[in-house]
Write a protein that holds these residues in place. Structure first.
Motif: not given
Ligand SMILES: [Zn+2]
Length: 694
Positions: A556-561, A519-521
């Protein structure tokens, strides 16, 4: 599976509280709550007095994805799933229904009854546990439908639910069982009473009426099977059957005084409380939870709520389901006494009472004080260490504790149990499973037969290998957790996120996540960085090294669109380690990453009927022959000589070196060198896991 009465074909010797001794265990998760309290026991114990239920759900930190949104796409766990599915498909529904129909006076439709612990009441050797496996089978079918979309499994189980509903109607509308109510009458009449003594022998009179084996244990399996068929396979008739059973259990237990109910709870009763709590949540009827509370064994939970380990002498798998019930009770009510019971119990069993495989129990019992596992192992009477049901239930309990905390170290435990004590205890192709995973050197793995065993662990076995996808991915409001390295696909429908995990783990020492729809979020991906890594791993995103990483034992946390085609890859380099019993540094096991290694000691004396058997392995001293013991008896074959290692403390890799085959090692410079391979790969061979290293 405890049988406390003895004297019948299916009985097994009870251990008394045994061996005094030395020390301990090497679980991965450092227990935060192990210290024995210095405070005295209070006058009023936490569970003194009646327990009042009031529903108030606790919000979890993390939740597993529904099994319908996760698919295992390959690898050894997929194989295990297929082998189990094959075994389940070969068991005919009418055979599984035989004992129920017979108990209700209904036509058995020409079916051939099953054997072992499902032996019918046709002759003189009926199993008092009959019907238990059919309950497990319903759960396993529902799980298989949810985890793999298996329509045939659902159709067969739907038929069984319909037929069992007829049995229930015939028996009066509530009670549903493959044995008559007479077992419950005996449970009521004899609980709390001393067994009559034969004056001639001075011992328990074998002809006097005895407590039944474990009637509520069996009822629990059937009730849980119905609940699973409703919850996971959308069978509404199963809900009605379960409600009828719960109503019967409610009335039966309510008719006993609290003191007498506590006496009744000294006979194994499985997860009755957990099933009633689950049903209460599903249909919104608090009455089932109140009934569940009557299955709170105060003698067991009081010390745990005070963080005291009084587990020595207890039958292990009688009690793990009670800790699971406590976990569930906390989740639906917020009562922290139950939280403390489950939390302390888990840490004590995982941290102070488990072997290197994370298996626990010895002859189904805890025989020593905590952290004395070398003594526990050395005083094994026979080869029956680490019952498989215990691992099944400890994995269930671990899921609850992870859900409360989101602590990745719970998955260090989970992974090690899954890859050593679950994978590797199902026989290739045949789908037969083990009762005990023995850790006594020189023994071998033994398995059930096609239709003549039906041990407790055969029941939990068909469930286990039908739900191997249930813990790979978890979620919270921010994103997902990747907890296990298993080739699989995730479809997070609510968010429009889809991904694929590509890995040959554990043969391949890396994994990759490929996003296939997004999704775009922004969504957070949290990759578990296992504690067995030596350093923070290399992680790449779309081929470029990430600046960020995380230390072993974290996420390991990666948050992105995210966008379709994104690929995160993580290296998982394994190393050879030794793990000593804390009470005896010379007693060691070896691991490669999370994989427990075992030495192949050949196949001397191993015939087909020593590998597959119908009766439970007896608790016989190694080397002792028991002529009347058919099938799977490690001890019926003389023990072989097991080599000892002489090595300097310190660097294991100086004398255990990689061999030609993958994940395989060879000792060097020993009087008799051996080849080590993952325990989960060894079948039909004698092996050794623990070594005297001097
Ligand atoms: Zn078992």
């Amino acid at each position: 599976m405890n049988h406390s009465t003895g004297g019948q074909r299916f009985s097994r010797r009870q251990f008394g509280a045994a061996a005094a001794g030395a020390a301990a265990i090497p679980a991965v998760l450092a227990p935060p709550s192990q210290a024995q309290p210095s405070t005295p026991i209070p006058d009023k114990l936490p569970f003194d007095g009646p327990i009042e239920y009031a529903g108030a759900a606790v919000k979890p930190k993390a939740e597993p994805f529904p099994m319908t949104q996760v698919r295992i796409t390959g690898g050894p766990l997929h194989d295990a799933q297929d082998w189990n599915r094959g075994y389940m498909s070969r068991l005919a529904a009418d055979r599984l229904l035989y004992n129920f129909r017979q108990n209700a006076g209904l036509d058995v439709k020409g079916a051939t009854p099953l054997g072992g612990w499902e032996t019918p009441a046709d002759g003189t050797r009926a199993s008092e546990l009959r019907g238990h496996f059919t309950g497990h089978f319903l759960s396993a079918s529902a799980l298989l439908y949810a985890s793999a979309g298996d329509q045939a499994a659902k159709a067969k189980a739907d038929y069984m639910v319909d037929e069992l509903a007829k049995v229930q109607t015939r028996l009066g509308g509530g009670y549903l069982s493959a044995f008559p109510m007479e077992l419950f009458d005996r449970l009521d009449a004899l609980s709390g009473k001393p067994r009559p003594v034969d004056p001639a022998t001075g011992r328990a009179d074998p002809h006097a009426p005895h407590l039944p084996w474990a009637p509520f244990y069996t009822i629990h399996k059937i009730l849980a099977g119905m609940i699973d068929m409703y919850q996971l396979a959308q069978n509404r008739q199963a809900l009605a059957v379960a409600q009828g059973m719960a109503d019967w259990a409610d009335r039966w237990s309510a008719s006993k005084s609290e003191a007498h109910m506590q006496e009744i709870l000294n006979t194994e009763f499985g997860g009755m409380a957990e099933a009633l709590y689950n049903l209460s949540v599903l249909d919104g009827n608090p009455q089932w939870a109140k009934a569940g509370d009557r299955f709170t064994k105060k003698r067991f939970v009081n010390p745990l709520a005070l963080r005291r380990d009084e587990l020595r002498g207890l039958h292990v798998n009688t009690h793990i389901p009670q800790a699971i019930a406590a976990a569930r009770r906390y989740e639906i009510s917020g009562d922290t006494r139950f939280h403390d019971v489950a939390d302390y119990f888990w840490h004590e069993v995982a941290g102070a009472r488990s072997y290197v495989t994370e298996g626990t129990s010895n002859g189904e019992t805890w025989n020593v004080e905590p952290r004395r596992m070398a003594v526990e192992l050395r005083t094994t009477r026979g080869t029956a260490t680490a019952e498989c049901c215990c691992s099944y239930n400890m994995l269930k309990l671990t899921r609850h504790l992870f859900g409360w905390t989101g602590d990745p170290r719970y998955f260090d435990y989970y992974e090690r149990a899954l890859f050593n004590h679950r994978l590797g205890t199902i026989y290739p192709e045949k789908g037969y499973t083990q009762y005990y995973l023995s850790l006594v050197s020189g023994t071998w793995k033994t398995f059930n037969t096609e239709d003549g065993s039906f041990w407790c662990c055969t029941g939990t076995g068909v469930e286990e290998y039908a739900k191997l996808n249930d813990s790979i991915y978890w979620r919270d409001a921010d994103g997902l957790y990747v907890n296990l390295f298993i080739p699989s696909e995730l479809n997070w429908e609510e968010k429009g996120l889809q991904l694929r995990q590509e890995t040959g783990f554990p043969s391949q020492q890396s994994t990759a996540l490929v996003v296939t729809a997004a999704p775009p979020a922004p969504i957070a991906f949290r990759l578990r960085v296992p504690s067995w890594l030596r350093t923070a791993p290399t992680v790449t995103l779309n081929g470029r090294a990430l600046g960020a990483t995380a230390a072993p034992g974290g996420y390991l946390s990666i948050s992105r669109v995210w966008k379709a085609g994104d690929r995160i890859a993580m290296e998982l380099p394994m190393h050879l380690t030794a793990e000593a019993m804390p009470d005896d540094p010379s007693l060691q096991a070896f691991l490669y990453g999370p994989l427990v290694l075992a030495a192949d000691l050949g196949a001397e004396g191993l015939t087909e009927n020593r590998i597959f058997g119908d009766s439970a392995p007896r608790f016989m001293p190694p080397g002792q022959v028991r002529e009347d013991a058919p099938g799977v008896h490690h001890s019926a074959v003389p023990a072989i000589e097991v080599p000892r290692f002489r090595a300097a403390a310190g660097d294991v890799s100086s004398w255990i070196q990689p061999a030609d085959a993958p994940l395989t090692f060879r000792t060097a410079g020993q009087a008799k060198d051996v080849t080590l391979a993952p325990l989960n790969s060894i079948f039909g061979r004698r092996y050794a896991v623990y070594w005297e290293v001097t």
